[in-house]
Scaffold this motif. Structure first.
Motif, PDB file in Angstrom:
ATOM      1  N   LEU A 142      39.049  18.899 -72.258  1.00 19.91           N
ATOM      2  CA  LEU A 142      40.073  17.920 -72.614  1.00 19.91           C
ATOM      3  C   LEU A 142      41.421  18.318 -71.994  1.00 19.91           C
ATOM      4  CD1 LEU A 142      39.064  17.326 -76.345  1.00 19.91           C
ATOM      5  CD2 LEU A 142      38.329  16.091 -74.306  1.00 19.91           C
ATOM      6  N   ASP A 143      42.392  17.402 -72.020  1.00 21.73           N
ATOM      7  CA  ASP A 143      43.664  17.581 -71.318  1.00 21.73           C
ATOM      8  C   ASP A 143      44.395  18.874 -71.681  1.00 21.73           C
ATOM      9  OD1 ASP A 143      43.242  15.209 -70.008  1.00 21.73           O
ATOM     10  OD2 ASP A 143      44.564  14.017 -71.290  1.00 21.73           O
ATOM     11  N   GLY A 144      44.505  19.180 -72.970  1.00 21.19           N
ATOM     12  CA  GLY A 144      45.237  20.373 -73.400  1.00 21.19           C
ATOM     13  C   GLY A 144      44.616  21.648 -72.854  1.00 21.19           C
ATOM     14  N   ALA A 145      43.288  21.728 -72.900  1.00 20.25           N
ATOM     15  CA  ALA A 145      42.590  22.914 -72.401  1.00 20.25           C
ATOM     16  C   ALA A 145      42.710  23.014 -70.885  1.00 20.25           C
ATOM     17  CB  ALA A 145      41.115  22.876 -72.815  1.00 20.25           C
ATOM     18  N   SER A 146      42.640  21.878 -70.206  1.00 16.17           N
ATOM     19  CA  SER A 146      42.729  21.863 -68.752  1.00 16.17           C
ATOM     20  C   SER A 146      44.085  22.389 -68.284  1.00 16.17           C
ATOM     21  CB  SER A 146      42.506  20.439 -68.240  1.00 16.17           C
ATOM     22  OG  SER A 146      42.745  20.366 -66.855  1.00 16.17           O
ATOM     23  N   ALA A 147      45.156  21.897 -68.888  1.00 13.24           N
ATOM     24  CA  ALA A 147      46.503  22.316 -68.494  1.00 13.24           C
ATOM     25  C   ALA A 147      46.701  23.809 -68.764  1.00 13.24           C
ATOM     26  CB  ALA A 147      47.542  21.486 -69.246  1.00 13.24           C
ATOM     27  N   HIS A 148      46.269  24.285 -69.932  1.00  5.84           N
ATOM     28  CA  HIS A 148      46.444  25.697 -70.270  1.00  5.84           C
ATOM     29  C   HIS A 148      45.602  26.590 -69.356  1.00  5.84           C
ATOM     30  CE1 HIS A 148      47.893  28.859 -72.874  1.00  5.84           C
ATOM     31  NE2 HIS A 148      46.681  29.373 -72.862  1.00  5.84           N
ATOM     32  N   LEU A 149      44.389  26.174 -69.089  1.00  2.00           N
ATOM     33  CA  LEU A 149      43.491  26.953 -68.239  1.00  2.00           C
ATOM     34  C   LEU A 149      44.034  27.059 -66.813  1.00  2.00           C
ATOM     35  CD1 LEU A 149      40.889  28.506 -67.902  1.00  2.00           C
ATOM     36  CD2 LEU A 149      39.687  26.341 -67.634  1.00  2.00           C
ATOM     37  N   ARG A 150      44.539  25.944 -66.272  1.00  2.00           N
ATOM     38  CA  ARG A 150      45.136  25.978 -64.922  1.00  2.00           C
ATOM     39  C   ARG A 150      46.282  26.974 -64.870  1.00  2.00           C
ATOM     40  NH1 ARG A 150      44.161  20.281 -64.550  1.00  2.00           N
ATOM     41  NH2 ARG A 150      46.238  19.889 -65.326  1.00  2.00           N
ATOM     42  N   LEU A 180      27.763  25.340 -62.971  1.00  2.00           N
ATOM     43  CA  LEU A 180      29.185  25.107 -62.731  1.00  2.00           C
ATOM     44  C   LEU A 180      29.496  23.663 -63.107  1.00  2.00           C
ATOM     45  CD1 LEU A 180      31.908  26.076 -61.316  1.00  2.00           C
ATOM     46  CD2 LEU A 180      31.030  24.873 -59.322  1.00  2.00           C
ATOM     47  N   VAL A 181      30.457  23.482 -64.024  1.00  2.00           N
ATOM     48  CA  VAL A 181      30.829  22.135 -64.466  1.00  2.00           C
ATOM     49  C   VAL A 181      32.292  21.885 -64.097  1.00  2.00           C
ATOM     50  CG1 VAL A 181      31.061  20.571 -66.431  1.00  2.00           C
ATOM     51  CG2 VAL A 181      29.219  22.266 -66.407  1.00  2.00           C
ATOM     52  N   PRO A 182      32.529  21.011 -63.101  1.00  2.00           N
ATOM     53  CA  PRO A 182      33.909  20.609 -62.828  1.00  2.00           C
ATOM     54  C   PRO A 182      34.313  19.537 -63.846  1.00  2.00           C
ATOM     55  CG  PRO A 182      32.398  19.754 -61.141  1.00  2.00           C
ATOM     56  CD  PRO A 182      31.571  20.446 -62.168  1.00  2.00           C
ATOM     57  N   SER A 183      35.442  19.745 -64.519  1.00  2.44           N
ATOM     58  CA  SER A 183      35.878  18.795 -65.539  1.00  2.44           C
ATOM     59  C   SER A 183      37.396  18.800 -65.637  1.00  2.44           C
ATOM     60  CB  SER A 183      35.255  19.175 -66.890  1.00  2.44           C
ATOM     61  OG  SER A 183      35.693  18.307 -67.912  1.00  2.44           O
ATOM     62  N   ASN A 184      37.992  17.663 -65.515  1.00  2.00           N
ATOM     63  CA  ASN A 184      39.428  17.482 -65.728  1.00  2.00           C
ATOM     64  C   ASN A 184      40.270  18.434 -64.873  1.00  2.00           C
ATOM     65  OD1 ASN A 184      41.735  16.386 -66.823  1.00  2.00           O
ATOM     66  ND2 ASN A 184      41.214  16.846 -68.934  1.00  2.00           N
ATOM     67  N   GLY A 185      39.850  18.652 -63.630  1.00  2.00           N
ATOM     68  CA  GLY A 185      40.635  19.460 -62.696  1.00  2.00           C
ATOM     69  C   GLY A 185      40.411  20.953 -62.785  1.00  2.00           C
ATOM     70  N   VAL A 186      39.501  21.406 -63.635  1.00  2.95           N
ATOM     71  CA  VAL A 186      39.181  22.832 -63.749  1.00  2.95           C
ATOM     72  C   VAL A 186      37.667  23.014 -63.664  1.00  2.95           C
ATOM     73  CG1 VAL A 186      41.227  23.452 -65.093  1.00  2.95           C
ATOM     74  CG2 VAL A 186      39.150  22.744 -66.278  1.00  2.95           C
ATOM     75  N   GLN A 187      37.241  24.278 -63.581  1.00  2.88           N
ATOM     76  CA  GLN A 187      35.811  24.567 -63.509  1.00  2.88           C
ATOM     77  C   GLN A 187      35.410  25.449 -64.689  1.00  2.88           C
ATOM     78  OE1 GLN A 187      34.395  25.015 -59.193  1.00  2.88           O
ATOM     79  NE2 GLN A 187      36.295  26.167 -59.276  1.00  2.88           N
ATOM     80  N   VAL A 188      34.251  25.138 -65.250  1.00  2.00           N
ATOM     81  CA  VAL A 188      33.673  25.944 -66.323  1.00  2.00           C
ATOM     82  C   VAL A 188      32.327  26.433 -65.821  1.00  2.00           C
ATOM     83  CG1 VAL A 188      32.832  25.927 -68.704  1.00  2.00           C
ATOM     84  CG2 VAL A 188      34.824  24.544 -68.083  1.00  2.00           C
ATOM     85  N   VAL A 189      32.014  27.716 -66.035  1.00  2.00           N
ATOM     86  CA  VAL A 189      30.696  28.228 -65.688  1.00  2.00           C
ATOM     87  C   VAL A 189      29.997  28.690 -66.961  1.00  2.00           C
ATOM     88  CG1 VAL A 189      31.156  28.847 -63.289  1.00  2.00           C
ATOM     89  CG2 VAL A 189      31.615  30.502 -65.051  1.00  2.00           C
ATOM     90  N   ILE A 190      28.712  28.385 -67.028  1.00  2.00           N
ATOM     91  CA  ILE A 190      27.900  28.685 -68.208  1.00  2.00           C
ATOM     92  C   ILE A 190      26.547  29.179 -67.734  1.00  2.00           C
ATOM     93  CG2 ILE A 190      26.868  27.724 -70.309  1.00  2.00           C
ATOM     94  CD1 ILE A 190      29.013  25.511 -70.182  1.00  2.00           C
ATOM     95  N   ASP A 191      26.048  30.239 -68.366  1.00  2.00           N
ATOM     96  CA  ASP A 191      24.703  30.702 -68.029  1.00  2.00           C
ATOM     97  C   ASP A 191      23.678  29.753 -68.675  1.00  2.00           C
ATOM     98  OD1 ASP A 191      23.500  32.123 -70.643  1.00  2.00           O
ATOM     99  OD2 ASP A 191      25.646  32.514 -70.538  1.00  2.00           O
ATOM    100  N   PRO A 192      22.453  29.680 -68.123  1.00  2.00           N
ATOM    101  CA  PRO A 192      21.463  28.712 -68.610  1.00  2.00           C
ATOM    102  C   PRO A 192      21.142  28.844 -70.103  1.00  2.00           C
ATOM    103  CG  PRO A 192      20.725  29.679 -66.551  1.00  2.00           C
ATOM    104  CD  PRO A 192      21.960  30.423 -66.968  1.00  2.00           C
ATOM    105  N   LYS A 193      21.088  30.065 -70.619  1.00  2.00           N
ATOM    106  CA  LYS A 193      20.770  30.259 -72.036  1.00  2.00           C
ATOM    107  C   LYS A 193      21.885  29.691 -72.922  1.00  2.00           C
ATOM    108  CE  LYS A 193      19.592  33.835 -75.366  1.00  2.00           C
ATOM    109  NZ  LYS A 193      19.665  35.256 -75.628  1.00  2.00           N
ATOM    110  N   SER A 194      23.131  29.982 -72.567  1.00  3.78           N
ATOM    111  CA  SER A 194      24.266  29.471 -73.345  1.00  3.78           C
ATOM    112  C   SER A 194      24.354  27.955 -73.260  1.00  3.78           C
ATOM    113  CB  SER A 194      25.570  30.094 -72.855  1.00  3.78           C
ATOM    114  OG  SER A 194      25.576  31.495 -73.075  1.00  3.78           O
ATOM    115  N   ALA A 195      23.949  27.399 -72.110  1.00  2.37           N
ATOM    116  CA  ALA A 195      24.012  25.947 -71.915  1.00  2.37           C
ATOM    117  C   ALA A 195      23.180  25.211 -72.961  1.00  2.37           C
ATOM    118  CB  ALA A 195      23.550  25.580 -70.506  1.00  2.37           C
ATOM    119  N   LEU A 196      22.086  25.821 -73.406  1.00  5.67           N
ATOM    120  CA  LEU A 196      21.248  25.198 -74.435  1.00  5.67           C
ATOM    121  C   LEU A 196      22.026  24.977 -75.721  1.00  5.67           C
ATOM    122  CD1 LEU A 196      18.015  27.363 -73.966  1.00  5.67           C
ATOM    123  CD2 LEU A 196      18.399  25.029 -73.144  1.00  5.67           C
ATOM    124  N   PHE A 197      22.977  25.863 -76.009  1.00  4.92           N
ATOM    125  CA  PHE A 197      23.732  25.786 -77.257  1.00  4.92           C
ATOM    126  C   PHE A 197      24.985  24.920 -77.162  1.00  4.92           C
ATOM    127  CE2 PHE A 197      21.471  29.869 -77.659  1.00  4.92           C
ATOM    128  CZ  PHE A 197      20.841  29.666 -78.874  1.00  4.92           C
TER     129      PHE A 197
END
Length: 121
Positions: free
Chosen positions: A19-27, A68-85
């Motif tokens: 979401l917008d707040g997380a994207s701005a802070h993460l950048r 790798l998930v590009p979302s709202n101008g930032v990138q998030v990486v998740i391992d396959p096991k965590s992705a299930l959750f």
């Protein structure tokens, strides 16, 4: 020195949406660390008062088998096991003094605790 190719998949915001707040802070965090092209790694690990908890780190990019998930101008990486959750989750940020920080809204969590950092699926 030869560069080794990283074998990862690209996912969609159906896995996690920033979401917008997380994207701005993460950048801002990535730029401060000199990692403008970096990503936020989200992992689900055992622990916390409900059995599972989120672990977040800033990283340079995906590792083998990551999603790798590009979302709202930032990138998030998740391992396959965590992705299930985390599938279907949203990542937001709050600068509230008591409960501030990155928050995951997870539709898979059947039990959450009051600290907001632990869940059961």
């Amino acid at each position: 020195m030869t560069e080794v190719a990283v074998n990862y998949k690209t996912g969609s915001e159906k896995l996690i949406k920033v979401l917008d707040g997380a994207s701005a802070h993460l950048r801002g965090l990535l730029e401060k660390q000199g990692r403008a092209d970096g990503a936020l790694r989200i992992a689900v690990i055992g622990g916390g008062c409900s059995g599972l908890q989120y672990k977040m780190d800033l990283v340079d990019g995906p590792r083998d088998r990551d999603i790798l998930v590009p979302s709202n101008g930032v990138q998030v990486v998740i391992d396959p096991k965590s992705a299930l959750f985390v599938s279907g989750s949203e990542l937001d940020y709050s600068d509230d003094l008591q409960q501030g920080g990155f928050k995951v809204s997870n539709p898979n969590a059947v039990v959450t605790c009051s600290c907001g950092e632990s869940f059961a699926a």
